[in-house]
Write a protein that holds these residues in place. Structure first.
Motif, PDB file in Angstrom:
ATOM      1  N   GLN A  35       0.808  -1.215   0.000  1.00 50.51           N
ATOM      2  CA  GLN A  35       0.000   0.000   0.000  1.00 50.51           C
ATOM      3  C   GLN A  35       0.847   1.274   0.000  1.00 50.51           C
ATOM      4  O   GLN A  35       0.314   2.355  -0.236  1.00 50.51           O
ATOM      5  N   ALA A  36       2.147   1.143   0.251  1.00 47.45           N
ATOM      6  CA  ALA A  36       3.017   2.324   0.317  1.00 47.45           C
ATOM      7  C   ALA A  36       3.149   2.944  -1.066  1.00 47.45           C
ATOM      8  O   ALA A  36       3.389   2.253  -2.052  1.00 47.45           O
ATOM      9  N   GLY A  37       2.990   4.249  -1.135  1.00 47.03           N
ATOM     10  CA  GLY A  37       3.037   4.925  -2.423  1.00 47.03           C
ATOM     11  C   GLY A  37       4.394   5.489  -2.776  1.00 47.03           C
ATOM     12  O   GLY A  37       4.843   5.382  -3.911  1.00 47.03           O
ATOM     13  N   HIS A  38       5.072   6.082  -1.827  1.00 45.61           N
ATOM     14  CA  HIS A  38       6.344   6.753  -2.096  1.00 45.61           C
ATOM     15  C   HIS A  38       7.518   5.793  -1.913  1.00 45.61           C
ATOM     16  O   HIS A  38       7.460   4.872  -1.099  1.00 45.61           O
ATOM     17  N   LEU A  39       8.573   6.015  -2.669  1.00 48.29           N
ATOM     18  CA  LEU A  39       9.759   5.162  -2.585  1.00 48.29           C
ATOM     19  C   LEU A  39      10.328   5.122  -1.183  1.00 48.29           C
ATOM     20  O   LEU A  39      10.745   4.065  -0.708  1.00 48.29           O
ATOM     21  N   LYS A  40      10.340   6.259  -0.496  1.00 43.59           N
ATOM     22  CA  LYS A  40      10.860   6.300   0.875  1.00 43.59           C
ATOM     23  C   LYS A  40      10.023   5.394   1.774  1.00 43.59           C
ATOM     24  O   LYS A  40      10.556   4.617   2.566  1.00 43.59           O
ATOM     25  N   ASP A  41       8.698   5.469   1.643  1.00 44.22           N
ATOM     26  CA  ASP A  41       7.810   4.622   2.437  1.00 44.22           C
ATOM     27  C   ASP A  41       8.008   3.147   2.093  1.00 44.22           C
ATOM     28  O   ASP A  41       7.996   2.286   2.974  1.00 44.22           O
ATOM     29  N   GLN A  42       8.197   2.854   0.823  1.00 48.45           N
ATOM     30  CA  GLN A  42       8.425   1.475   0.402  1.00 48.45           C
ATOM     31  C   GLN A  42       9.712   0.941   1.020  1.00 48.45           C
ATOM     32  O   GLN A  42       9.767  -0.202   1.469  1.00 48.45           O
ATOM     33  N   GLY A  43      10.742   1.771   1.065  1.00 46.70           N
ATOM     34  CA  GLY A  43      12.008   1.371   1.673  1.00 46.70           C
ATOM     35  C   GLY A  43      11.844   1.081   3.154  1.00 46.70           C
ATOM     36  O   GLY A  43      12.390   0.107   3.678  1.00 46.70           O
ATOM     37  N   GLU A  44      11.080   1.926   3.843  1.00 45.48           N
ATOM     38  CA  GLU A  44      10.805   1.712   5.271  1.00 45.48           C
ATOM     39  C   GLU A  44      10.091   0.379   5.480  1.00 45.48           C
ATOM     40  O   GLU A  44      10.427  -0.378   6.394  1.00 45.48           O
ATOM     41  N   GLU A  45       9.114   0.097   4.653  1.00 48.19           N
ATOM     42  CA  GLU A  45       8.345  -1.139   4.804  1.00 48.19           C
ATOM     43  C   GLU A  45       9.190  -2.361   4.444  1.00 48.19           C
ATOM     44  O   GLU A  45       9.085  -3.399   5.103  1.00 48.19           O
ATOM     45  N   LEU A  46      10.040  -2.265   3.434  1.00 52.64           N
ATOM     46  CA  LEU A  46      10.939  -3.371   3.111  1.00 52.64           C
ATOM     47  C   LEU A  46      11.878  -3.658   4.280  1.00 52.64           C
ATOM     48  O   LEU A  46      12.157  -4.821   4.598  1.00 52.64           O
ATOM     49  N   ALA A  47      12.362  -2.604   4.937  1.00 55.87           N
ATOM     50  CA  ALA A  47      13.224  -2.781   6.112  1.00 55.87           C
ATOM     51  C   ALA A  47      12.459  -3.477   7.234  1.00 55.87           C
ATOM     52  O   ALA A  47      13.008  -4.348   7.930  1.00 55.87           O
ATOM     53  N   ASP A  48      11.189  -3.109   7.417  1.00 52.63           N
ATOM     54  CA  ASP A  48      10.359  -3.768   8.434  1.00 52.63           C
ATOM     55  C   ASP A  48      10.165  -5.248   8.099  1.00 52.63           C
ATOM     56  O   ASP A  48      10.237  -6.112   8.983  1.00 52.63           O
ATOM     57  N   ILE A  49       9.919  -5.547   6.831  1.00 50.98           N
ATOM     58  CA  ILE A  49       9.756  -6.939   6.400  1.00 50.98           C
ATOM     59  C   ILE A  49      11.027  -7.724   6.703  1.00 50.98           C
ATOM     60  O   ILE A  49      10.982  -8.835   7.251  1.00 50.98           O
ATOM     61  N   LEU A  50      12.159  -7.142   6.369  1.00 47.81           N
ATOM     62  CA  LEU A  50      13.440  -7.803   6.609  1.00 47.81           C
ATOM     63  C   LEU A  50      13.661  -8.051   8.096  1.00 47.81           C
ATOM     64  O   LEU A  50      14.117  -9.130   8.495  1.00 47.81           O
ATOM     65  N   GLU A  51      13.306  -7.091   8.943  1.00 45.56           N
ATOM     66  CA  GLU A  51      13.449  -7.249  10.394  1.00 45.56           C
ATOM     67  C   GLU A  51      12.605  -8.419  10.890  1.00 45.56           C
ATOM     68  O   GLU A  51      13.049  -9.224  11.711  1.00 45.56           O
ATOM     69  N   VAL A  52      11.380  -8.541  10.386  1.00 44.19           N
ATOM     70  CA  VAL A  52      10.498  -9.640  10.789  1.00 44.19           C
ATOM     71  C   VAL A  52      11.053 -10.973  10.273  1.00 44.19           C
ATOM     72  O   VAL A  52      11.041 -11.979  10.992  1.00 44.19           O
ATOM     73  N   VAL A  53      11.560 -10.998   9.059  1.00 38.80           N
ATOM     74  CA  VAL A  53      12.148 -12.228   8.509  1.00 38.80           C
ATOM     75  C   VAL A  53      13.343 -12.661   9.362  1.00 38.80           C
ATOM     76  O   VAL A  53      13.480 -13.848   9.689  1.00 38.80           O
ATOM     77  N   TYR A  54      14.186 -11.718   9.758  1.00 42.89           N
ATOM     78  CA  TYR A  54      15.318 -12.049  10.627  1.00 42.89           C
ATOM     79  C   TYR A  54      14.829 -12.616  11.961  1.00 42.89           C
ATOM     80  O   TYR A  54      15.375 -13.600  12.463  1.00 42.89           O
ATOM     81  N   ALA A  55      13.801 -12.007  12.540  1.00 44.80           N
ATOM     82  CA  ALA A  55      13.263 -12.493  13.818  1.00 44.80           C
ATOM     83  C   ALA A  55      12.672 -13.886  13.663  1.00 44.80           C
ATOM     84  O   ALA A  55      12.842 -14.750  14.539  1.00 44.80           O
ATOM     85  N   LEU A  56      11.975 -14.135  12.553  1.00 42.07           N
ATOM     86  CA  LEU A  56      11.422 -15.465  12.305  1.00 42.07           C
ATOM     87  C   LEU A  56      12.526 -16.512  12.177  1.00 42.07           C
ATOM     88  O   LEU A  56      12.407 -17.617  12.720  1.00 42.07           O
ATOM     89  N   SER A  57      13.591 -16.180  11.473  1.00 43.15           N
ATOM     90  CA  SER A  57      14.670 -17.156  11.319  1.00 43.15           C
ATOM     91  C   SER A  57      15.304 -17.462  12.670  1.00 43.15           C
ATOM     92  O   SER A  57      15.563 -18.622  12.991  1.00 43.15           O
ATOM     93  N   GLU A  58      15.514 -16.442  13.498  1.00 40.76           N
ATOM     94  CA  GLU A  58      16.093 -16.668  14.825  1.00 40.76           C
ATOM     95  C   GLU A  58      15.129 -17.447  15.720  1.00 40.76           C
ATOM     96  O   GLU A  58      15.568 -18.297  16.500  1.00 40.76           O
ATOM     97  N   ALA A  59      13.825 -17.192  15.599  1.00 43.55           N
ATOM     98  CA  ALA A  59      12.837 -17.932  16.383  1.00 43.55           C
ATOM     99  C   ALA A  59      12.831 -19.403  16.011  1.00 43.55           C
ATOM    100  O   ALA A  59      12.458 -20.256  16.817  1.00 43.55           O
ATOM    101  N   GLN A  60      13.252 -19.713  14.804  1.00 42.31           N
ATOM    102  CA  GLN A  60      13.320 -21.097  14.334  1.00 42.31           C
ATOM    103  C   GLN A  60      14.740 -21.664  14.447  1.00 42.31           C
ATOM    104  O   GLN A  60      15.095 -22.614  13.758  1.00 42.31           O
ATOM    105  N   GLN A  61      15.535 -21.055  15.331  1.00 40.32           N
ATOM    106  CA  GLN A  61      16.920 -21.472  15.591  1.00 40.32           C
ATOM    107  C   GLN A  61      17.777 -21.501  14.332  1.00 40.32           C
ATOM    108  O   GLN A  61      18.605 -22.378  14.143  1.00 40.32           O
ATOM    109  N   MET A  62      17.555 -20.526  13.457  1.00 41.56           N
ATOM    110  CA  MET A  62      18.341 -20.390  12.240  1.00 41.56           C
ATOM    111  C   MET A  62      18.959 -19.001  12.256  1.00 41.56           C
ATOM    112  O   MET A  62      18.240 -18.013  12.357  1.00 41.56           O
TER     113      MET A  62
END
Length: 107
Positions: free
Chosen positions: A50-77
């Motif tokens: 839903q993000a319209g601006h490139l800056k907002d898209q970058g912020e959301e991609l960073a959030d996605i990456l943070e969650v992916v990192y947390a998921l991998s660590e939660a799964q002992q990876m």
């Protein structure tokens, strides 16, 4: 008082407290945490879409990456293990750089 019932970043309670507001939290069990991370991933993907601006898209991609990192660590990876899997798949199957759209495959 708004009710959120969602996983937040670790420093959010401190930020709320510094603003002079009251809040309630609880610590999730491992299984609850994993499920909350999956819901958070969906939330962040939706926000990215839903993000319209490139800056907002970058912020959301960073959030996605943070969650992916947390998921991998939660799964002992570790993040390094996750990236090694990503690199192996990229080597074996390629990346998405060529912008190939598969239309169909004849059987």
């Amino acid at each position: 008082m708004p009710t959120y019932n969602k996983l937040v970043r670790d420093r959010i309670p401190d930020i709320i407290q510094k603003s002079g507001k009251l809040y309630n939290t609880r610590i999730l069990s491992h299984s609850e945490y994993t499920m909350a991370l999956k819901r958070k991933l969906q939330e962040e993907v939706n926000e990215y879409l839903q993000a319209g601006h490139l800056k907002d898209q970058g912020e959301e991609l960073a959030d996605i990456l943070e969650v992916v990192y947390a998921l991998s660590e939660a799964q002992q990876m570790s993040v390094d293990e996750l990236d090694a899997i990503r690199r192996t798949k990229a080597q074996q199957r390629g990346r998405f750089e060529s912008r190939v759209l598969l239309i169909d495959v004849q059987e």
